[in-house]
Scaffold this active site. Sequence first.
Site, PDB file in Angstrom:
ATOM      1  N   LYS A   1       3.927   3.455  -2.793  1.00 11.53           N
ATOM      2  CA  LYS A   1       4.961   2.432  -2.857  1.00 11.53           C
ATOM      3  C   LYS A   1       5.968   2.684  -3.973  1.00 11.53           C
ATOM      4  O   LYS A   1       7.177   2.618  -3.756  1.00 11.53           O
ATOM      5  CB  LYS A   1       4.311   1.067  -3.114  1.00 11.53           C
ATOM      6  CG  LYS A   1       4.295   0.184  -1.909  1.00 11.53           C
ATOM      7  CD  LYS A   1       3.785  -1.205  -2.258  1.00 11.53           C
ATOM      8  CE  LYS A   1       2.744  -1.218  -3.348  1.00 11.53           C
ATOM      9  NZ  LYS A   1       2.561  -2.546  -3.939  1.00 11.53           N
TER      10      LYS A   1
ATOM     11  N   ARG B   1       2.619 -12.770  -2.302  1.00 11.63           N
ATOM     12  CA  ARG B   1       1.206 -12.440  -2.173  1.00 11.63           C
ATOM     13  C   ARG B   1       0.521 -13.382  -1.200  1.00 11.63           C
ATOM     14  O   ARG B   1      -0.577 -13.116  -0.740  1.00 11.63           O
ATOM     15  CB  ARG B   1       0.519 -12.569  -3.556  1.00 11.63           C
ATOM     16  CG  ARG B   1       0.399 -11.246  -4.275  1.00 11.63           C
ATOM     17  CD  ARG B   1      -0.950 -10.619  -3.974  1.00 11.63           C
ATOM     18  NE  ARG B   1      -0.871  -9.256  -3.478  1.00 11.63           N
ATOM     19  CZ  ARG B   1      -0.673  -8.171  -4.207  1.00 11.63           C
ATOM     20  NH1 ARG B   1      -0.493  -8.255  -5.492  1.00 11.63           N
ATOM     21  NH2 ARG B   1      -0.654  -6.990  -3.641  1.00 11.63           N
TER      22      ARG B   1
ATOM     23  N   ARG C   1      -5.545  11.271  -8.233  1.00 11.38           N
ATOM     24  CA  ARG C   1      -4.710  10.711  -9.292  1.00 11.38           C
ATOM     25  C   ARG C   1      -5.559  10.405 -10.526  1.00 11.38           C
ATOM     26  O   ARG C   1      -5.128  10.609 -11.660  1.00 11.38           O
ATOM     27  CB  ARG C   1      -4.013   9.439  -8.778  1.00 11.38           C
ATOM     28  CG  ARG C   1      -2.972   8.876  -9.727  1.00 11.38           C
ATOM     29  CD  ARG C   1      -2.133   7.791  -9.066  1.00 11.38           C
ATOM     30  NE  ARG C   1      -2.789   6.490  -9.117  1.00 11.38           N
ATOM     31  CZ  ARG C   1      -2.284   5.370  -8.593  1.00 11.38           C
ATOM     32  NH1 ARG C   1      -1.124   5.414  -7.933  1.00 11.38           N
ATOM     33  NH2 ARG C   1      -2.912   4.238  -8.694  1.00 11.38           N
TER      34      ARG C   1
ATOM     35  N   ARG D   1      -6.706   6.768 -15.342  1.00 16.06           N
ATOM     36  CA  ARG D   1      -6.901   5.344 -15.027  1.00 16.06           C
ATOM     37  C   ARG D   1      -8.325   5.146 -14.526  1.00 16.06           C
ATOM     38  O   ARG D   1      -8.752   5.741 -13.546  1.00 16.06           O
ATOM     39  CB  ARG D   1      -5.897   4.899 -13.945  1.00 16.06           C
ATOM     40  CG  ARG D   1      -4.627   4.341 -14.541  1.00 16.06           C
ATOM     41  CD  ARG D   1      -3.627   3.970 -13.460  1.00 16.06           C
ATOM     42  NE  ARG D   1      -4.080   2.838 -12.646  1.00 16.06           N
ATOM     43  CZ  ARG D   1      -3.262   2.201 -11.819  1.00 16.06           C
ATOM     44  NH1 ARG D   1      -1.993   2.574 -11.686  1.00 16.06           N
ATOM     45  NH2 ARG D   1      -3.708   1.183 -11.116  1.00 16.06           N
TER      46      ARG D   1
ATOM     47  N   ARG E   1     -10.755  -2.202  -3.881  1.00 19.02           N
ATOM     48  CA  ARG E   1      -9.339  -2.566  -4.072  1.00 19.02           C
ATOM     49  C   ARG E   1      -8.592  -2.518  -2.739  1.00 19.02           C
ATOM     50  O   ARG E   1      -7.737  -3.366  -2.452  1.00 19.02           O
ATOM     51  CB  ARG E   1      -8.677  -1.608  -5.077  1.00 19.02           C
ATOM     52  CG  ARG E   1      -8.888  -2.033  -6.536  1.00 19.02           C
ATOM     53  CD  ARG E   1      -8.612  -0.897  -7.493  1.00 19.02           C
ATOM     54  NE  ARG E   1      -7.225  -0.442  -7.437  1.00 19.02           N
ATOM     55  CZ  ARG E   1      -6.840   0.793  -7.778  1.00 19.02           C
ATOM     56  NH1 ARG E   1      -7.725   1.685  -8.180  1.00 19.02           N
ATOM     57  NH2 ARG E   1      -5.569   1.114  -7.702  1.00 19.02           N
TER      58      ARG E   1
END
Length: 369
Positions: free
Chosen positions: A193, A268, A307, A313, A325
Amino acid sequence: MIKLHDKYFKPYISAEEIDDAVTKMVQDIADDLGDEVPVFIGILNGSFMLVSDFVKKYPKPCEVTFIKLASYEGVKSTEDIQRLIGLTQDLTGRTVVILEDIIDTGNTLHEVHRIFNNEGVKQLLIATLFYKPEAYKKDFKIHYIGKDIPNKFIVGYGLDYDGLGRDLPQVYQLKTTQHMTNLVLFGPPGAGKGTQANFLKEKYNLVHISTGDVFRYNIKNETALGNLAKSYIDKGALVPDQVTIDMLEAEVEKNADAKGFIFDGFPRNETQAEALDKILESKDSKVNAMVALEVEDEVLVKRLLERGKTSGRKDDSDESIIRNRIKVYYNETAILKDYYSAQDKYFGVDGVGNIEDITERLCNTIDKL
Ligand code: IMP
Ligand code: MG
């Protein structure tokens, strides 16, 4: 909203309101004229719809005809004398009622007076459906007015913008705020995104509003809304919709001249989606599309793990956290997919492949909006 040539118009006067105004004009004129048989003269082209509806309502015998004023060929100035087409009838001693769709500056009315001065009519009455008092520059009396309107350009019910719009049964007003393209960008974690939003905002000159960034900015700069949001976050509570909505609205207001927005991470839920509709409506605009990057779970998991190796992360390094997630994303956004699908605004775009190909797919969708 409608588009005619290069311009956008919004609904302004409904068919019912027009009908009421026409009915009122008919009653007033019929009351004043009694048993006199008037000649109603419509000024073409704009008055054709009004004249038709008007005479259908007129309760007593009457005659109807049309005239047209045309500028002499090759003569540009609007102040120029106009040529009359269509007046073949002897009007001596008759009560003539001019039926106009709109009186703006009054230039046309001036011509009408010039023409009918020599016809020996008993009386010349002027009736117009719409009248722009702020634009009118003449002294001729206007006997009957359907509705005063502000000095803004309108189309519909006989009135045109460069040939288009005469056929519309209701009246639309030119939008003065510029047309915006507003996208709600969706995609599960790892769909790309952020990358695509960067391309799209450049290409379409849009402002990218990422809820995450907006929250971080407001909290860091200790704005009133930021502090309020933080008070909930610190308690481990969800930030109430209204706080999020107010922050987003402030962000939209900050960019008053934007050609449109990419909303990322917002809305959302349905409450937020409805709030967004209201915010954009107040700017004569709307959400044009929810564009969702569609990527299979397995590909997402692979991308995010990849990633995680370089970004460090934590939430990108544990496969079960990643899968969860993704699941949360689908649970949360299913309702929005339904919300925008119901309005034919949901567009799924294949998010697998190289970055340029995906951008091109997104652009193909957006260019068709
Ligand atoms: P005038 O300025 O009163 O002579 O109006 C001239 C003509 O301009 C009208 O008969 C309409 O054809 C056109 N016109 C004026 N205002 C509008 C509008 O808002 N929409 C479409 N046509 C208009
Ligand atoms: Mg006209």
